[in-house]
Design a protein around this motif. Structure first.
Motif, PDB file in Angstrom:
ATOM      1  N   THR A 177     -11.470  -2.155 -20.837  1.00 14.39           N
ATOM      2  CA  THR A 177     -10.975  -1.051 -21.402  1.00 14.39           C
ATOM      3  C   THR A 177     -11.681  -0.247 -22.374  1.00 14.39           C
ATOM      4  O   THR A 177     -11.513   0.942 -23.043  1.00 14.39           O
ATOM      5  N   TYR A 178     -12.783  -0.940 -23.060  1.00 12.73           N
ATOM      6  CA  TYR A 178     -13.604  -0.466 -24.057  1.00 12.73           C
ATOM      7  C   TYR A 178     -14.667   0.320 -23.427  1.00 12.73           C
ATOM      8  O   TYR A 178     -15.795   0.465 -24.262  1.00 12.73           O
ATOM      9  N   GLY A 179     -14.910  -0.014 -22.156  1.00  9.53           N
ATOM     10  CA  GLY A 179     -16.138   0.528 -21.466  1.00  9.53           C
ATOM     11  C   GLY A 179     -17.323  -0.336 -21.602  1.00  9.53           C
ATOM     12  O   GLY A 179     -18.455  -0.179 -21.277  1.00  9.53           O
TER      13      GLY A 179
ATOM     14  N   TYR B 202     -20.418   3.300 -11.089  1.00  8.33           N
ATOM     15  CA  TYR B 202     -21.944   3.047 -11.041  1.00  8.33           C
ATOM     16  C   TYR B 202     -22.433   3.967 -12.024  1.00  8.33           C
ATOM     17  O   TYR B 202     -21.818   5.134 -12.439  1.00  8.33           O
ATOM     18  N   GLY B 203     -23.685   3.552 -12.792  1.00  2.00           N
ATOM     19  CA  GLY B 203     -24.408   4.588 -13.644  1.00  2.00           C
ATOM     20  C   GLY B 203     -25.339   3.537 -14.060  1.00  2.00           C
ATOM     21  O   GLY B 203     -25.515   2.225 -14.001  1.00  2.00           O
ATOM     22  N   PRO B 204     -26.398   4.214 -14.789  1.00  2.88           N
ATOM     23  CA  PRO B 204     -27.491   3.665 -15.531  1.00  2.88           C
ATOM     24  C   PRO B 204     -27.082   2.363 -16.573  1.00  2.88           C
ATOM     25  O   PRO B 204     -26.048   2.776 -16.938  1.00  2.88           O
TER      26      PRO B 204
ATOM     27  N   ALA C 109     -19.732   3.058 -20.583  1.00  2.00           N
ATOM     28  CA  ALA C 109     -18.336   3.772 -21.549  1.00  2.00           C
ATOM     29  C   ALA C 109     -18.484   5.106 -21.208  1.00  2.00           C
ATOM     30  O   ALA C 109     -17.330   5.773 -21.019  1.00  2.00           O
ATOM     31  N   GLU C 110     -19.391   5.866 -21.064  1.00  3.94           N
ATOM     32  CA  GLU C 110     -19.486   7.337 -20.678  1.00  3.94           C
ATOM     33  C   GLU C 110     -18.749   7.387 -19.302  1.00  3.94           C
ATOM     34  O   GLU C 110     -18.029   8.391 -18.907  1.00  3.94           O
ATOM     35  N   VAL C 111     -19.208   6.497 -18.257  1.00  2.00           N
ATOM     36  CA  VAL C 111     -18.854   6.646 -17.010  1.00  2.00           C
ATOM     37  C   VAL C 111     -17.092   6.200 -16.812  1.00  2.00           C
ATOM     38  O   VAL C 111     -16.535   7.186 -16.250  1.00  2.00           O
ATOM     39  N   LEU C 112     -16.708   5.308 -17.817  1.00  2.00           N
ATOM     40  CA  LEU C 112     -15.111   5.177 -17.600  1.00  2.00           C
ATOM     41  C   LEU C 112     -14.558   6.256 -18.060  1.00  2.00           C
ATOM     42  O   LEU C 112     -13.400   6.513 -17.636  1.00  2.00           O
TER      43      LEU C 112
ATOM     44  N   TRP D 274     -23.289  13.958 -11.229  1.00  4.65           N
ATOM     45  CA  TRP D 274     -21.957  13.058 -10.965  1.00  4.65           C
ATOM     46  C   TRP D 274     -21.501  13.120  -9.617  1.00  4.65           C
ATOM     47  O   TRP D 274     -21.395  14.169  -8.878  1.00  4.65           O
ATOM     48  N   HIS D 275     -21.174  11.970  -8.936  1.00  6.52           N
ATOM     49  CA  HIS D 275     -20.633  11.972  -7.396  1.00  6.52           C
ATOM     50  C   HIS D 275     -19.388  11.263  -7.319  1.00  6.52           C
ATOM     51  O   HIS D 275     -19.064  10.024  -7.894  1.00  6.52           O
ATOM     52  N   LEU D 276     -18.498  11.915  -6.964  1.00  2.48           N
ATOM     53  CA  LEU D 276     -16.941  11.300  -6.855  1.00  2.48           C
ATOM     54  C   LEU D 276     -16.526  11.228  -5.269  1.00  2.48           C
ATOM     55  O   LEU D 276     -16.869  11.994  -4.429  1.00  2.48           O
ATOM     56  N   LYS D 277     -15.929  10.065  -5.122  1.00  2.00           N
ATOM     57  CA  LYS D 277     -15.145   9.813  -3.926  1.00  2.00           C
ATOM     58  C   LYS D 277     -13.669   9.706  -4.115  1.00  2.00           C
ATOM     59  O   LYS D 277     -13.100   8.864  -5.280  1.00  2.00           O
ATOM     60  N   LEU D 278     -12.753  10.114  -3.168  1.00  2.00           N
ATOM     61  CA  LEU D 278     -11.345  10.221  -3.483  1.00  2.00           C
ATOM     62  C   LEU D 278     -10.743   9.088  -2.660  1.00  2.00           C
ATOM     63  O   LEU D 278     -11.425   8.564  -1.652  1.00  2.00           O
TER      64      LEU D 278
END
Length: 268
Positions: free
Chosen positions: A124-126, A156-158, A163-166, A194-198
């Motif tokens: 929860t802190y990223g 996913y992210g570099p 923390a930014e992605v969360l 940014w790529h989002l899947k629902l």
């Protein structure tokens, strides 16, 4: 000075006090090395939710960290061993007379799965942490543990972007509530797109953050047109590309793209 008895008396008193202090210190050090003050109990101050008792016992007993006595046990070494356990974020260790160690563990609270490597999660802190091959999910056992992991979103992210992605995931989750949809996967590409899947399988391309066209504004436009245009369209689009300044493009797997104006009408 030798003709001043009061100074000699003061000097004698100082030498006597220094000698007594040295003898006392030597006695304390000698006593500390003797098996007179053994550690006989480790007390957990918090109930464990994710760390297994056998893992905790193995970290303490198996490493030989508790072979000393009350005075010479290495608290920093004990703390370091505990913080290497899966699901342990921080550990506090202190002595409690006459022969106890008190341990307080702060466990990771998993918010999402992270990256392509199995067992990586985001708290929860990223912060990214590894669950370990045998670490349980809180309140789950056996196959139920795997099901609990599968229900968490995938991020996913570099490196260094967790923390930014969360944060973006939390904002996206709130933005999608009006259409009763849930993000199950969010990716920040190496090019910072940014790529989002629902949860219904639809993929939303949101692109890169731009001052004139923020990602949040593109997502808000998607939410506006989802109920009356995107969700009811036949065939239903698999991918919605929101990277256009005033519209969006739809793609059904195996077909071409269909451009759409902001009013929801297909371009000719």
């Amino acid at each position: 000075m030798w003709h001043k008895p009061h100074l000699l008396n003061v000097l004698a008193d100082l030498l006597f006090a220094a000698g007594a202090a040295a003898i006392l210190a030597a006695g304390v050090l000698a006593a500390a090395r003797l098996p007179l003050f053994p550690l006989h109990q480790v007390v957990l101050l918090e109930r464990l939710q994710s760390v297994r008792p056998d893992e905790l016992e193995g970290a303490l007993a198996g490493s030989g960290l508790l072979r000393g006595n009350f005075f010479n046990v290495n608290l920093e070494a004990v703390r370091g061993a505990l913080e290497k356990l899966p699901w342990v974020r921080k550990a506090e260790v202190r002595r409690r007379w006459p022969g106890k160690l008190e341990v307080r563990l702060e466990e990771h609270q998993a918010a999402a799965r992270w990256g392509a490597e199995p067992g990586q999660m985001v708290n929860t802190y990223g912060e990214v942490f590894a669950t370990g091959a045998t670490a349980p999910v809180p309140g789950e056992e056996g196959d139920a543990r795997s099901l609990a992991l599968a229900r968490l979103p995938m991020l996913y992210g570099p490196a260094g972007s967790s923390a930014e992605v969360l944060r973006r995931y939390v904002d996206t989750q709130a933005a999608l509530k009006p259409i009763a949809r849930r993000p199950v996967e969010l990716t920040l590409s190496p090019r910072l797109a940014w790529h989002l899947k629902l949860d219904d399988g639809m993929v939303v391309e949101l692109g890169r953050e731009q001052a004139k066209a923020p990602v949040a504004a593109r997502l808000a436009r998607f939410v506006t047109y989802y109920p009356g245009t995107l969700a009811v369209r036949t065939p239903r689009p698999d991918v919605v590309d929101m990277r256009y300044p005033n519209g969006f493009a739809l793609r059904v797997m195996g077909t071409g793209n269909a451009g759409t104006k902001p009013d929801g009408k297909e371009k000719k």
